[in-house]
Design an enzyme around this catalytic site. Sequence first.
Site, short mmCIF file in Angstrom:
data_model
loop_
_atom_site.label_atom_id
_atom_site.label_comp_id
_atom_site.label_asym_id
_atom_site.label_seq_id
_atom_site.Cartn_x
_atom_site.Cartn_y
_atom_site.Cartn_z
N HIS A 1 -9.64 0.83 4.44
CA HIS A 1 -8.35 1.07 5.10
C HIS A 1 -8.57 2.06 6.25
CE1 HIS A 1 -4.28 2.46 5.90
NE2 HIS A 1 -3.89 1.31 5.38
N ASN B 1 0.87 -1.19 0.00
CA ASN B 1 0.00 0.00 0.00
C ASN B 1 0.90 1.24 0.00
OD1 ASN B 1 -1.86 2.00 0.35
ND2 ASN B 1 -2.29 1.53 2.51
N GLY C 1 2.00 2.48 10.58
CA GLY C 1 2.90 3.62 10.44
C GLY C 1 3.52 4.08 11.74
N LYS D 1 0.06 4.30 -0.39
CA LYS D 1 -0.59 5.52 0.12
C LYS D 1 -0.33 6.67 -0.85
CE LYS D 1 0.15 3.55 4.64
NZ LYS D 1 -0.03 3.72 6.05
N GLU E 1 -5.66 -5.01 10.37
CA GLU E 1 -4.69 -3.94 10.54
C GLU E 1 -5.01 -3.16 11.81
OE1 GLU E 1 -2.58 -2.82 6.70
OE2 GLU E 1 -4.39 -1.61 6.80
N SER F 1 3.18 -1.95 10.32
CA SER F 1 4.63 -1.93 10.53
C SER F 1 5.31 -3.25 10.18
CB SER F 1 4.95 -1.49 11.96
OG SER F 1 4.48 -0.16 12.18
N GLU G 1 -6.99 4.53 7.27
CA GLU G 1 -6.81 5.96 6.96
C GLU G 1 -8.04 6.51 6.23
OE1 GLU G 1 -2.91 5.63 5.18
OE2 GLU G 1 -2.13 5.11 7.15
#
Length: 256
Positions: free
Chosen positions: A97, A10, A175, A12, A169, A215, A99
Amino acid sequence: MIKRPFFAANWKMHHGPADAAAFVAKFASIYAPRADRTVVLFPPAVSVAALREALADRTDVGIGVQDVHEEASGAHTGSLSAGMVAQAGAGWVLAGHSERRHEFGDTDDQVAEKVNRVLEVDLRPILCVGETLEERVAGRLEAVLRRQLKAVLTTLAHSDAGALTYAYEPVWAIGTGRTASPEDAAEAHAILRGVIEETVNAASAAEATVLYGGSVKPSNIGELLAAEGVDGGLVGGASLDPESFAAICSAGAEET
Ligand code: PEP
């Protein structure tokens, strides 16, 4: 059950068309095609065409996008529909996701609509679910995963459920450099399969490919992949560098 490992990158909001092509030039020189695993890159949508060109002779590497709109078309400035993503030649779509959920406010119902739009045009969704640190600390891991999964699974025909790939996730590990332990991942993946079993059926639960994301790096993918029920990784930061993503994609492979 040992499944075919699946590694997803991903990117991003990184790697525009030129950077995407440069990534592939390097990645393809160090990661040879392997029939025993699935690799998919999720660039920003503007880089799909460049990736298709760069990967023309690497059909072992799939291409996806990071989100689509929940409607099939309409006045939604700046958005992409699943149909146009299919036309552009991508095969996969991330849905839900964290985010998108937390930064853009995607709700469980919107995520369900997105997954349905993706399936309608025969693309493959990866449904992302995961709890925040606050939810985990409050003992709500199972409740959150159940809510996020059921919101989607209850809108699908049973025959469609098999087309989904899942990614657990934990938001607190994305991150942040903080990885869930293999035991944490195994626990969450077991919850996820339990919800699939009770909502769809036991076969779908057993056959589901469930990725871990948060991560993931070359140094921890081995132990994560060895955890019960973990079938691969959805990788953010460490997928931006071709050498590090190639190392991740080679995890668990015998030396040749
Ligand atoms: C992600 O974006 O899905 C992700 C897991 O990011 P990172 O690997 O950087 O934590």
